[in-house]
Design an enzyme around this catalytic site. Structure first.
Site, PDB file in Angstrom:
ATOM      1  N   CYS A 112       0.808  -1.312  -0.075  1.00  9.59           N
ATOM      2  CA  CYS A 112      -0.123  -0.146  -0.051  1.00  9.59           C
ATOM      3  C   CYS A 112       0.986   1.329  -0.023  1.00  9.59           C
ATOM      4  O   CYS A 112       0.259   2.288  -0.375  1.00  9.59           O
ATOM      5  CB  CYS A 112      -0.884  -0.110   1.390  1.00  9.59           C
ATOM      6  SG  CYS A 112      -2.332  -1.291   1.047  1.00  9.59           S
ATOM      7  N   HIS A 246      -3.144   7.701   2.013  1.00  7.47           N
ATOM      8  CA  HIS A 246      -3.605   6.501   1.356  1.00  7.47           C
ATOM      9  C   HIS A 246      -4.964   6.089   2.222  1.00  7.47           C
ATOM     10  O   HIS A 246      -5.423   6.231   3.372  1.00  7.47           O
ATOM     11  CB  HIS A 246      -2.527   5.416   2.184  1.00  7.47           C
ATOM     12  CG  HIS A 246      -3.080   3.772   1.995  1.00  7.47           C
ATOM     13  ND1 HIS A 246      -3.566   3.432   0.708  1.00  7.47           N
ATOM     14  CD2 HIS A 246      -2.836   3.030   2.750  1.00  7.47           C
ATOM     15  CE1 HIS A 246      -3.674   2.342   0.761  1.00  7.47           C
ATOM     16  NE2 HIS A 246      -3.613   1.825   2.256  1.00  7.47           N
ATOM     17  N   ASN A 276      -9.898   0.334   0.186  1.00 10.13           N
ATOM     18  CA  ASN A 276      -8.382   0.277   0.100  1.00 10.13           C
ATOM     19  C   ASN A 276      -7.829  -0.414  -1.243  1.00 10.13           C
ATOM     20  O   ASN A 276      -7.983  -1.535  -1.517  1.00 10.13           O
ATOM     21  CB  ASN A 276      -7.650  -0.370   1.100  1.00 10.13           C
ATOM     22  CG  ASN A 276      -6.434  -0.330   1.228  1.00 10.13           C
ATOM     23  OD1 ASN A 276      -5.482  -0.044   0.565  1.00 10.13           O
ATOM     24  ND2 ASN A 276      -5.701  -0.839   2.252  1.00 10.13           N
TER      25      ASN A 276
HETATM   26  N1  COA Z   1     -18.104  -7.313  10.274  1.00 14.21           N
HETATM   27  C1  COA Z   1     -18.546  -7.599  11.492  1.00 14.21           C
HETATM   28  N2  COA Z   1     -17.671  -8.063  12.392  1.00 14.21           N
HETATM   29  C2  COA Z   1     -16.205  -8.010  12.341  1.00 14.21           C
HETATM   30  C3  COA Z   1     -15.687  -7.801  11.036  1.00 14.21           C
HETATM   31  C4  COA Z   1     -16.820  -7.451   9.793  1.00 14.21           C
HETATM   32  N3  COA Z   1     -16.674  -7.309   8.716  1.00 14.21           N
HETATM   33  N4  COA Z   1     -14.544  -7.824  10.887  1.00 14.21           N
HETATM   34  C5  COA Z   1     -14.080  -8.022  12.090  1.00 14.21           C
HETATM   35  N5  COA Z   1     -15.300  -8.266  12.836  1.00 14.21           N
HETATM   36  C6  COA Z   1     -15.434  -8.624  14.551  1.00 14.21           C
HETATM   37  C7  COA Z   1     -14.101  -9.234  14.831  1.00 14.21           C
HETATM   38  O1  COA Z   1     -14.325 -10.940  14.412  1.00 14.21           O
HETATM   39  C8  COA Z   1     -14.376  -9.132  16.284  1.00 14.21           C
HETATM   40  O2  COA Z   1     -15.085 -10.057  16.745  1.00 14.21           O
HETATM   41  P1  COA Z   1     -14.961 -10.634  18.355  1.00 14.21           P
HETATM   42  O3  COA Z   1     -15.002  -9.305  19.175  1.00 14.21           O
HETATM   43  O4  COA Z   1     -16.246 -11.393  18.589  1.00 14.21           O
HETATM   44  O5  COA Z   1     -13.660 -11.508  18.255  1.00 14.21           O
HETATM   45  C9  COA Z   1     -14.734  -7.913  16.247  1.00 14.21           C
HETATM   46  O6  COA Z   1     -15.337  -7.361  15.093  1.00 14.21           O
HETATM   47  C10 COA Z   1     -13.551  -6.644  16.694  1.00 14.21           C
HETATM   48  O7  COA Z   1     -12.435  -7.009  15.882  1.00 14.21           O
HETATM   49  P2  COA Z   1     -11.119  -5.996  15.737  1.00 14.21           P
HETATM   50  O8  COA Z   1     -10.282  -6.764  14.677  1.00 14.21           O
HETATM   51  O9  COA Z   1     -10.855  -5.761  16.890  1.00 14.21           O
HETATM   52  O10 COA Z   1     -12.130  -4.733  15.079  1.00 14.21           O
HETATM   53  P3  COA Z   1     -11.778  -3.350  14.568  1.00 14.21           P
HETATM   54  O11 COA Z   1     -12.308  -2.482  15.155  1.00 14.21           O
HETATM   55  O12 COA Z   1     -10.083  -3.189  14.760  1.00 14.21           O
HETATM   56  O13 COA Z   1     -11.780  -3.246  13.238  1.00 14.21           O
HETATM   57  C11 COA Z   1     -10.767  -3.521  10.934  1.00 14.21           C
HETATM   58  C12 COA Z   1     -11.082  -4.362  12.330  1.00 14.21           C
HETATM   59  C13 COA Z   1     -10.154  -4.574  10.081  1.00 14.21           C
HETATM   60  C14 COA Z   1     -11.773  -2.820  10.211  1.00 14.21           C
HETATM   61  C15 COA Z   1      -9.577  -2.604  11.682  1.00 14.21           C
HETATM   62  O14 COA Z   1      -8.738  -3.331  12.564  1.00 14.21           O
HETATM   63  C16 COA Z   1      -8.809  -2.127  10.502  1.00 14.21           C
HETATM   64  O15 COA Z   1      -9.163  -1.233   9.552  1.00 14.21           O
HETATM   65  N6  COA Z   1      -7.369  -2.000  10.658  1.00 14.21           N
HETATM   66  C17 COA Z   1      -6.441  -1.609   9.830  1.00 14.21           C
HETATM   67  C18 COA Z   1      -6.480  -2.318   8.556  1.00 14.21           C
HETATM   68  C19 COA Z   1      -5.743  -1.774   7.336  1.00 14.21           C
HETATM   69  O16 COA Z   1      -6.082  -0.751   7.039  1.00 14.21           O
HETATM   70  N7  COA Z   1      -5.067  -2.505   6.826  1.00 14.21           N
HETATM   71  C20 COA Z   1      -4.425  -2.015   5.692  1.00 14.21           C
HETATM   72  C21 COA Z   1      -3.311  -1.136   5.713  1.00 14.21           C
HETATM   73  S1  COA Z   1      -2.468  -0.826   4.183  1.00 14.21           S
END
Ligand code: COA
Length: 319
Positions: A112, A246, A276
């Site tokens: 990215c 980004h 993304n």
């Molecule tokens: N829909 C519903 N629930 C979801 C889900 C979805 N699409 N994706 C994850 N969850 C759930 C998880 O399973 C977890 O459930 P649990 O508590 O029962 O285990 C809960 O949501 C919380 O998970 P978590 O990973 O802590 O959530 P979050 O608030 O961090 O959001 C992302 C998840 C992926 C959206 C977030 O972490 C994110 O955007 N991270 C950065 C990723 C990124 O930008 N990567 C690329 C960089 S270039």
């Protein structure tokens, strides 16, 4: 010698994939995705649409905007994680498709952060006099790397391409790339990676990510990169007219803006409409804000990104 940004172009595939469609096949919802990421829809390349196809359209749009032709371009860099083939470089195919018959063309892999790394690389070629006019592209068919059963990753990404024309300019004037900052920390390799590859598994693999850890790293390192790019230019972050991040997650954009005390109105956000798109997202956002008239000639633009590697970086450009 300075690398002046003469034009920008973008291109998205036609097919729109909405959150509602994803929610039909996954345990997720439009509300959850919008609240946690700001993403409403993403674009998916057609089966026969390759990264080079998207790249070529974005490149032609950038060439038109810059008033430059194939015969002017003597450097092509394609930042991509999803090349058409393992080799030759997608850039070689793009070069041939566009009728560019001189200079070098190569791919650059920083996931990215790829566009920022490619911009900095092209800037170094131009400033060293090793090329005159560079076509710098970020292009991805990232959907091909997704595990469509993993709700933690497949909701985030989409396909697209963006491109800029950079040209070496001598003499007075203050337009162009002012400073860049690049960083890789391979110790965080396993936070965001693909579980396949030519040498390790002889497969393509799928994206794996520790989402919340990447989120924390992103806010910290993106903020640091932005401050470093400004410091290298001897400028305060308050001098920046537009921030073009980004487009990974609206909450990352908001977190960085809060941390650095940046007015949210100055942050270009397009994440809602294409998710993304990895290396394509910075030039796609830049293209939107240039075309809608927000970013004007002479203004100071700070671009940034973070991605797998981990890699991160920033580039300060006077338009
Ligand atoms: N829909 C519903 N629930 C979801 C889900 C979805 N699409 N994706 C994850 N969850 C759930 C998880 O399973 C977890 O459930 P649990 O508590 O029962 O285990 C809960 O949501 C919380 O998970 P978590 O990973 O802590 O959530 P979050 O608030 O961090 O959001 C992302 C998840 C992926 C959206 C977030 O972490 C994110 O955007 N991270 C950065 C990723 C990124 O930008 N990567 C690329 C960089 S270039």
């Amino acid at each position: 010698m300075r690398s002046v940004l003469l034009g920008v172009g973008g291109h998205l595939p036609e097919r729109v994939l909405t959150n509602a469609e994803l929610a039909k096949r996954l345990d997720t919802s439009d509300e959850w995705i919008v609240e946690r990421t700001g993403i409403r829809e993403r674009r998916i390349a057609a089966d026969d649409e390759k990264t080079s196809d998207l790249a070529c359209v974005a490149a032609l749009n950038a060439m038109n905007a810059a008033g430059r032709e194939a015969s002017d371009i003597d450097l092509v860099i394609v930042a991509t994680t999803t090349p058409d083939l393992t080799f030759p470089a997608t850039a070689a195919r793009v070069q041939a498709e566009l009728g560019i018959n001189q200079g070098a063309a190569f791919d650059l892999q920083a996931v990215c952060s790829g566009f920022i790394f490619a911009l900095a690389t092209a800037d170094n070629f131009l400033v060293r006099g090793q090329a005159k006019t560079a076509l710098v592209i970020g292009a991805e068919t990232f959907s091909r790397l997704l595990d469509w059963d993993d709700r933690g990753t497949c909701i985030l990404f989409g396909d697209g391409a963006g491109a800029v024309i950079l040209e070496a300019e001598d003499g007075p004037g203050d337009r162009g790339v002012i400073s860049t900052f690049l960083r890789t920390d391979g110790r965080m390799h396993d936070l965001l990676y693909v579980d396949g590859g030519v040498s390790e598994t002889n497969t393509v693999g799928k994206v794996r990510m520790v989402g919340n850890a990447v989120f924390r790293q992103a806010v910290e390192h993106i903020s640091g990169a932005m401050l470093e790019a400004c410091a290298r230019a001897g400028l305060s972050i308050d001098a920046v007219d537009w921030f073009v991040p980004h487009q990974a997650n609206q909450r990352i954009l908001d977190g960085v803006a809060r941390k650095l005390g940046i007015d949210a109105q100055k942050v270009v956000s397009t994440v809602a409409f294409h998710g993304n798109t990895s290396a394509a997202s910075v030039p796609l956002a830049l293209d939107v804000a240039v075309r809608d008239g927000r970013i004007k000639p002479g203004q100071l633009v700070l671009m940034e990104a973070l991605g797998g590697g981990l890699t991160w970086g920033a580039a300060l450009v006077r338009m």
